[in-house]
Design a protein around this motif. Structure first.
Motif, PDB file in Angstrom:
ATOM      1  N   ARG A  32       0.951  -1.218   0.506  1.00  0.00           N
ATOM      2  CA  ARG A  32      -0.040   0.253   0.067  1.00  0.00           C
ATOM      3  C   ARG A  32       0.892   1.175  -0.230  1.00  0.00           C
ATOM      4  O   ARG A  32       0.767   2.704   0.656  1.00  0.00           O
ATOM      5  N   GLY A  33       1.950   1.176  -0.572  1.00  0.00           N
ATOM      6  CA  GLY A  33       2.506   2.346  -0.684  1.00  0.00           C
ATOM      7  C   GLY A  33       3.886   3.034   0.278  1.00  0.00           C
ATOM      8  O   GLY A  33       4.386   3.358   0.148  1.00  0.00           O
ATOM      9  N   HIS A  34       3.875   2.084   1.364  1.00  0.00           N
ATOM     10  CA  HIS A  34       5.154   2.298   2.731  1.00  0.00           C
ATOM     11  C   HIS A  34       6.160   0.891   2.223  1.00  0.00           C
ATOM     12  O   HIS A  34       6.491  -0.185   3.769  1.00  0.00           O
ATOM     13  N   GLU A  77      13.257  10.846   7.929  1.00  0.00           N
ATOM     14  CA  GLU A  77      13.627  12.144   7.266  1.00  0.00           C
ATOM     15  C   GLU A  77      13.554  11.881   5.360  1.00  0.00           C
ATOM     16  O   GLU A  77      12.428  12.635   4.936  1.00  0.00           O
ATOM     17  N   GLY A  80      10.414  10.826   4.219  1.00  0.00           N
ATOM     18  CA  GLY A  80       9.369  11.346   3.964  1.00  0.00           C
ATOM     19  C   GLY A  80       8.261  11.068   4.958  1.00  0.00           C
ATOM     20  O   GLY A  80       7.652  11.729   5.051  1.00  0.00           O
ATOM     21  N   TYR A  81       9.166  10.405   5.837  1.00  0.00           N
ATOM     22  CA  TYR A  81       7.893  10.293   7.243  1.00  0.00           C
ATOM     23  C   TYR A  81       8.252  11.388   8.509  1.00  0.00           C
ATOM     24  O   TYR A  81       7.354  11.105   8.838  1.00  0.00           O
ATOM     25  N   THR A  99       4.812  13.328   8.972  1.00  0.00           N
ATOM     26  CA  THR A  99       4.840  14.030   8.027  1.00  0.00           C
ATOM     27  C   THR A  99       2.972  13.684   7.570  1.00  0.00           C
ATOM     28  O   THR A  99       2.204  12.734   8.288  1.00  0.00           O
ATOM     29  N   PRO A 100       2.641  13.892   7.316  1.00  0.00           N
ATOM     30  CA  PRO A 100       1.017  13.638   6.680  1.00  0.00           C
ATOM     31  C   PRO A 100       1.790  12.125   6.163  1.00  0.00           C
ATOM     32  O   PRO A 100       0.485  11.676   6.322  1.00  0.00           O
ATOM     33  N   ARG A 101       2.925  12.300   5.396  1.00  0.00           N
ATOM     34  CA  ARG A 101       2.969  10.215   4.862  1.00  0.00           C
ATOM     35  C   ARG A 101       3.770   9.170   6.328  1.00  0.00           C
ATOM     36  O   ARG A 101       2.788   8.236   6.004  1.00  0.00           O
ATOM     37  N   GLY A 102       3.898  10.214   7.273  1.00  0.00           N
ATOM     38  CA  GLY A 102       4.366   9.335   8.674  1.00  0.00           C
ATOM     39  C   GLY A 102       2.771   9.485   9.181  1.00  0.00           C
ATOM     40  O   GLY A 102       2.390   7.837   9.650  1.00  0.00           O
ATOM     41  N   ASP A 104      -0.361   9.185   7.706  1.00  0.00           N
ATOM     42  CA  ASP A 104      -0.530   8.121   6.630  1.00  0.00           C
ATOM     43  C   ASP A 104      -0.428   6.677   7.007  1.00  0.00           C
ATOM     44  O   ASP A 104      -1.014   5.633   6.934  1.00  0.00           O
ATOM     45  N   ALA A 105       1.173   6.382   7.145  1.00  0.00           N
ATOM     46  CA  ALA A 105       2.000   5.284   7.354  1.00  0.00           C
ATOM     47  C   ALA A 105       1.256   4.398   8.710  1.00  0.00           C
ATOM     48  O   ALA A 105       1.108   2.997   8.776  1.00  0.00           O
TER      49      ALA A 105
END
Length: 155
Positions: A32-34, A77, A80-81, A99-102, A104-105
């Protein structure tokens, strides 16, 4: 021949259960992208939390040195997390935040863990799984320590 398993089997079975869940989580996160997340990264991002933290505080929470925490912050970092920003309460310090990516994860991880729990419930039966969870709650502390990186010896 004794029907009681040897004492060393219990911690190994508990660890194997943990490992099965964590491996399944990371396989799904990768799908799922991570794909770059590793098991210890989850402890780090949980320790950073929604409010953020500093490298010193993160090291203390994880049971590792500030330098080890800093290296992991650098890696997350780059992926992008995590992000470093000036601490509004002390301009000499950097605040480490998700971050928003973090976010999301972590959000995705929670959903995947719910799915994995349902899979275990389907295999064992809900009553058996609840009994196992209840027994483990009885035998373990109520707080979830995040110092596994330091306890295992490194990040």
């Amino acid at each position: 021949m004794s029907s009681v398993p040897p004492g060393f089997e219990l911690p190994l079975r508990l660890f194997m259960g943990f490992r099965v869940l964590i491996d399944a989580l990371h396989a799904e996160l990768a799908r799922r992208g991570h794909p770059d997340l590793r098991p210890m990264h989850g402890f780090v991002m949980q320790a950073v939390g929604r409010q953020g933290t500093t490298a010193v505080e993160l090291g203390r929470t994880l049971g590792v040195s500030k330098q080890a925490a800093g290296k992991t912050i650098d890696a997350l970092e780059r992926l992008g997390y995590l992000a470093r920003t000036p601490d509004p309460s002390d301009s000499r310090r950097k605040l480490v935040t998700l971050t928003p990516r973090g976010v999301d994860a972590l959000t995705l991880s929670a959903r995947v863990f719910d799915d994995l729990r349902r899979e275990w419930s389907d295999k064992l039966g809900e009553e058996t799984l609840r009994s196992l969870e209840s027994a483990l709650r009885h035998l373990t502390p109520t707080a979830f320590p995040l110092d596994a990186p330091g306890w295992f010896g490194s990040l």
